[in-house]
Each structure stands twice: as C-alpha cells, then as structure tokens.
Motif scaffolding. Structure first.
Motif, PDB file in Angstrom:
ATOM      1  N   PRO A 235       0.792  -1.239   0.000  1.00 48.37           N
ATOM      2  CA  PRO A 235       0.000   0.000   0.000  1.00 48.37           C
ATOM      3  C   PRO A 235       0.822   1.285   0.000  1.00 48.37           C
ATOM      4  O   PRO A 235       0.262   2.367  -0.040  1.00 48.37           O
ATOM      5  CB  PRO A 235      -0.851  -0.109   1.263  1.00 48.37           C
ATOM      6  CG  PRO A 235      -0.140  -1.055   2.150  1.00 48.37           C
ATOM      7  CD  PRO A 235       0.667  -1.962   1.254  1.00 48.37           C
ATOM      8  N   LEU A 236       2.152   1.169   0.047  1.00 48.13           N
ATOM      9  CA  LEU A 236       2.954   2.390   0.069  1.00 48.13           C
ATOM     10  C   LEU A 236       2.771   3.214  -1.198  1.00 48.13           C
ATOM     11  O   LEU A 236       2.660   4.429  -1.129  1.00 48.13           O
ATOM     12  CB  LEU A 236       4.430   2.082   0.289  1.00 48.13           C
ATOM     13  CG  LEU A 236       4.845   1.853   1.730  1.00 48.13           C
ATOM     14  CD1 LEU A 236       6.334   1.574   1.818  1.00 48.13           C
ATOM     15  CD2 LEU A 236       4.473   3.013   2.618  1.00 48.13           C
ATOM     16  N   GLY A 237       2.737   2.597  -2.345  1.00 46.51           N
ATOM     17  CA  GLY A 237       2.507   3.319  -3.593  1.00 46.51           C
ATOM     18  C   GLY A 237       3.522   4.425  -3.826  1.00 46.51           C
ATOM     19  O   GLY A 237       3.166   5.527  -4.229  1.00 46.51           O
ATOM     20  N   LEU A 238       4.789   4.146  -3.576  1.00 51.14           N
ATOM     21  CA  LEU A 238       5.818   5.176  -3.698  1.00 51.14           C
ATOM     22  C   LEU A 238       5.919   5.722  -5.119  1.00 51.14           C
ATOM     23  O   LEU A 238       6.244   6.888  -5.311  1.00 51.14           O
ATOM     24  CB  LEU A 238       7.168   4.626  -3.225  1.00 51.14           C
ATOM     25  CG  LEU A 238       7.233   4.249  -1.734  1.00 51.14           C
ATOM     26  CD1 LEU A 238       8.604   3.675  -1.401  1.00 51.14           C
ATOM     27  CD2 LEU A 238       6.929   5.452  -0.862  1.00 51.14           C
ATOM     28  N   SER A 239       5.602   4.896  -6.115  1.00 51.17           N
ATOM     29  CA  SER A 239       5.682   5.374  -7.498  1.00 51.17           C
ATOM     30  C   SER A 239       4.670   6.484  -7.767  1.00 51.17           C
ATOM     31  O   SER A 239       4.892   7.347  -8.598  1.00 51.17           O
ATOM     32  CB  SER A 239       5.465   4.212  -8.475  1.00 51.17           C
ATOM     33  OG  SER A 239       4.156   3.677  -8.295  1.00 51.17           O
ATOM     34  N   ARG A 240       3.550   6.477  -7.031  1.00 55.22           N
ATOM     35  CA  ARG A 240       2.553   7.537  -7.217  1.00 55.22           C
ATOM     36  C   ARG A 240       2.564   8.534  -6.060  1.00 55.22           C
ATOM     37  O   ARG A 240       1.705   9.412  -5.972  1.00 55.22           O
ATOM     38  CB  ARG A 240       1.163   6.938  -7.419  1.00 55.22           C
ATOM     39  CG  ARG A 240       0.611   6.156  -6.269  1.00 55.22           C
ATOM     40  CD  ARG A 240      -0.766   5.551  -6.625  1.00 55.22           C
ATOM     41  NE  ARG A 240      -1.441   5.082  -5.442  1.00 55.22           N
ATOM     42  CZ  ARG A 240      -1.191   3.950  -4.819  1.00 55.22           C
ATOM     43  NH1 ARG A 240      -0.266   3.136  -5.280  1.00 55.22           N
ATOM     44  NH2 ARG A 240      -1.862   3.612  -3.731  1.00 55.22           N
ATOM     45  N   GLY A 241       3.545   8.422  -5.162  1.00 58.90           N
ATOM     46  CA  GLY A 241       3.690   9.367  -4.062  1.00 58.90           C
ATOM     47  C   GLY A 241       2.586   9.288  -3.035  1.00 58.90           C
ATOM     48  O   GLY A 241       2.124  10.304  -2.517  1.00 58.90           O
ATOM     49  N   ALA A 242       2.143   8.075  -2.702  1.00 63.88           N
ATOM     50  CA  ALA A 242       1.018   7.917  -1.774  1.00 63.88           C
ATOM     51  C   ALA A 242       1.320   6.870  -0.714  1.00 63.88           C
ATOM     52  O   ALA A 242       2.064   5.925  -0.951  1.00 63.88           O
ATOM     53  CB  ALA A 242      -0.240   7.520  -2.530  1.00 63.88           C
ATOM     54  N   ILE A 243       0.722   7.065   0.445  1.00 63.99           N
ATOM     55  CA  ILE A 243       0.758   6.081   1.523  1.00 63.99           C
ATOM     56  C   ILE A 243      -0.684   5.825   1.918  1.00 63.99           C
ATOM     57  O   ILE A 243      -1.424   6.754   2.231  1.00 63.99           O
ATOM     58  CB  ILE A 243       1.545   6.582   2.747  1.00 63.99           C
ATOM     59  CG1 ILE A 243       3.013   6.804   2.408  1.00 63.99           C
ATOM     60  CG2 ILE A 243       1.402   5.602   3.905  1.00 63.99           C
ATOM     61  CD1 ILE A 243       3.828   7.397   3.545  1.00 63.99           C
ATOM     62  N   GLU A 244      -1.096   4.579   1.891  1.00 57.60           N
ATOM     63  CA  GLU A 244      -2.448   4.221   2.317  1.00 57.60           C
ATOM     64  C   GLU A 244      -2.366   3.620   3.709  1.00 57.60           C
ATOM     65  O   GLU A 244      -1.634   2.661   3.950  1.00 57.60           O
ATOM     66  CB  GLU A 244      -3.062   3.201   1.364  1.00 57.60           C
ATOM     67  CG  GLU A 244      -4.467   2.803   1.768  1.00 57.60           C
ATOM     68  CD  GLU A 244      -5.063   1.762   0.841  1.00 57.60           C
ATOM     69  OE1 GLU A 244      -6.036   1.129   1.247  1.00 57.60           O
ATOM     70  OE2 GLU A 244      -4.553   1.583  -0.272  1.00 57.60           O
ATOM     71  N   VAL A 245      -3.090   4.210   4.642  1.00 59.13           N
ATOM     72  CA  VAL A 245      -3.133   3.697   6.013  1.00 59.13           C
ATOM     73  C   VAL A 245      -4.251   2.664   6.053  1.00 59.13           C
ATOM     74  O   VAL A 245      -5.422   2.992   6.206  1.00 59.13           O
ATOM     75  CB  VAL A 245      -3.370   4.830   7.037  1.00 59.13           C
ATOM     76  CG1 VAL A 245      -3.443   4.262   8.441  1.00 59.13           C
ATOM     77  CG2 VAL A 245      -2.269   5.868   6.935  1.00 59.13           C
ATOM     78  N   ALA A 246      -3.867   1.405   5.874  1.00 54.46           N
ATOM     79  CA  ALA A 246      -4.850   0.330   5.802  1.00 54.46           C
ATOM     80  C   ALA A 246      -4.921  -0.466   7.099  1.00 54.46           C
ATOM     81  O   ALA A 246      -5.893  -1.173   7.340  1.00 54.46           O
ATOM     82  CB  ALA A 246      -4.504  -0.607   4.646  1.00 54.46           C
ATOM     83  N   GLU A 247      -3.885  -0.370   7.938  1.00 51.68           N
ATOM     84  CA  GLU A 247      -3.836  -1.130   9.184  1.00 51.68           C
ATOM     85  C   GLU A 247      -3.154  -0.303  10.259  1.00 51.68           C
ATOM     86  O   GLU A 247      -2.477   0.669   9.974  1.00 51.68           O
ATOM     87  CB  GLU A 247      -3.030  -2.424   9.004  1.00 51.68           C
ATOM     88  CG  GLU A 247      -3.632  -3.459   8.108  1.00 51.68           C
ATOM     89  CD  GLU A 247      -2.757  -4.697   8.046  1.00 51.68           C
ATOM     90  OE1 GLU A 247      -3.147  -5.701   8.660  1.00 51.68           O
ATOM     91  OE2 GLU A 247      -1.699  -4.644   7.400  1.00 51.68           O
ATOM     92  N   THR A 248      -3.327  -0.765  11.477  1.00 49.11           N
ATOM     93  CA  THR A 248      -2.581  -0.219  12.595  1.00 49.11           C
ATOM     94  C   THR A 248      -2.005  -1.398  13.366  1.00 49.11           C
ATOM     95  O   THR A 248      -2.455  -2.534  13.193  1.00 49.11           O
ATOM     96  CB  THR A 248      -3.462   0.682  13.485  1.00 49.11           C
ATOM     97  OG1 THR A 248      -2.633   1.331  14.452  1.00 49.11           O
ATOM     98  CG2 THR A 248      -4.546  -0.098  14.181  1.00 49.11           C
ATOM     99  N   PHE A 249      -1.015  -1.150  14.205  1.00 49.63           N
ATOM    100  CA  PHE A 249      -0.359  -2.210  14.961  1.00 49.63           C
ATOM    101  C   PHE A 249      -0.315  -1.803  16.416  1.00 49.63           C
ATOM    102  O   PHE A 249       0.162  -0.719  16.752  1.00 49.63           O
ATOM    103  CB  PHE A 249       1.067  -2.433  14.424  1.00 49.63           C
ATOM    104  CG  PHE A 249       1.776  -3.587  15.061  1.00 49.63           C
ATOM    105  CD1 PHE A 249       1.492  -4.884  14.665  1.00 49.63           C
ATOM    106  CD2 PHE A 249       2.714  -3.378  16.054  1.00 49.63           C
ATOM    107  CE1 PHE A 249       2.161  -5.960  15.251  1.00 49.63           C
ATOM    108  CE2 PHE A 249       3.374  -4.445  16.640  1.00 49.63           C
ATOM    109  CZ  PHE A 249       3.090  -5.739  16.237  1.00 49.63           C
ATOM    110  N   SER A 250      -0.841  -2.651  17.297  1.00 51.11           N
ATOM    111  CA  SER A 250      -0.848  -2.363  18.726  1.00 51.11           C
ATOM    112  C   SER A 250      -0.906  -3.667  19.500  1.00 51.11           C
ATOM    113  O   SER A 250      -1.618  -4.592  19.120  1.00 51.11           O
ATOM    114  CB  SER A 250      -2.066  -1.491  19.074  1.00 51.11           C
ATOM    115  OG  SER A 250      -2.096  -1.211  20.450  1.00 51.11           O
TER     116      SER A 250
END
Length: 135
Positions: free
Chosen positions: A104-119
């Motif tokens: 989900p980082l999508g570095l080629s399009r300059g995007a970060i998708e926050v799809a999960e969290t960790f706790s």
C-alpha cells in the motif's frame, strides 16, 4: 436495571481510575442500548437521568519545533530515524507506521495508504481509513 445501579456502576469506574471521557462514553453506550430496550417495549431508559462530572481537559500535546526536529533526526539511528521522519512528514501514529507494508505504500505515485494499525502485537483496522500523498 435502574438509575441507581447505573450510577453506582459509573462511579465504580471513576474510582477505578477511568477518565471522565471514558465514563461518558460508557454512559452513552448504555443509554443507546437501553433506548433500544425501550423501543422494544420496556417502560423507560434509566440512563437518561444520570449526570456525571464534567470531562477533564486533555493535556496539551507537546509538538517539536522545526529546529528541534532538525536537531533530533541526525542523532537517531535506523530504524528510529525513518520512523520519526515518516511521523513528522505524514502525521501518522506510531501504530500506523509500524503496520505499513510495501504494497500500500505506492511510492511510485507518491502515496501512503493507512490500511492497518499495529498495537499490542496485533494488526487491526485504523480508526479512520486515510490515503495521503507524499511529495
């Protein structure tokens, strides 16, 4: 369940150290559940007449200045440097950063998708689903 028992339950939570905000949330949840009970034929909702103390103001969040960030980053080793840099540039929480995956980082399009969290050692769903761009 009557008003006195709900009041006692909430006071017990207060004495146990729950924040006023949490207690308000518990009371609101109870009221909604009991509203559903009333709609199903019960006489009334005893949670509506309960008053609890005012909510305490949350402590002001500390925010680093640009100068403090510029001084901090070179002093950090990896992976801490990258984690702090991502947090500063995106505003993501530590749980969101730790849950990042390559897909989900999508570095080629300059995007970060926050799809999960960790706790607590577990991956989960974030409070809000955010998509942002990084320039």
């Amino acid at each position: 369940m009557n008003r006195g028992r709900i009041q006692a339950f909430l006071l017990d939570r207060k004495r146990a150290g729950y924040s006023s905000s949490t207690i308000h949330g518990i009371r609101t949840t109870l009221a909604k559940v009991l509203d559903a009970a009333v709609e199903s034929g019960f006489d009334r909702n005893p949670a509506h007449s309960i008053r609890i103390s005012e909510r305490e103001a949350k402590p002001e969040k500390r925010v680093l200045t640009s100068a403090q960030i510029r001084a901090l980053l070179p002093a950090l080793t990896e992976p801490y440097h990258t984690i702090v840099l991502v947090a500063v540039l995106t505003g993501m929480s530590i749980g969101e950063i730790l849950a990042l995956r390559w897909k989900p980082l999508g570095l080629s399009r300059g995007a970060i998708e926050v799809a999960e969290t960790f706790s607590d050692g577990l991956f989960g769903t974030p409070k809000t689903n955010l998509k942002g761009t990084v320039n």
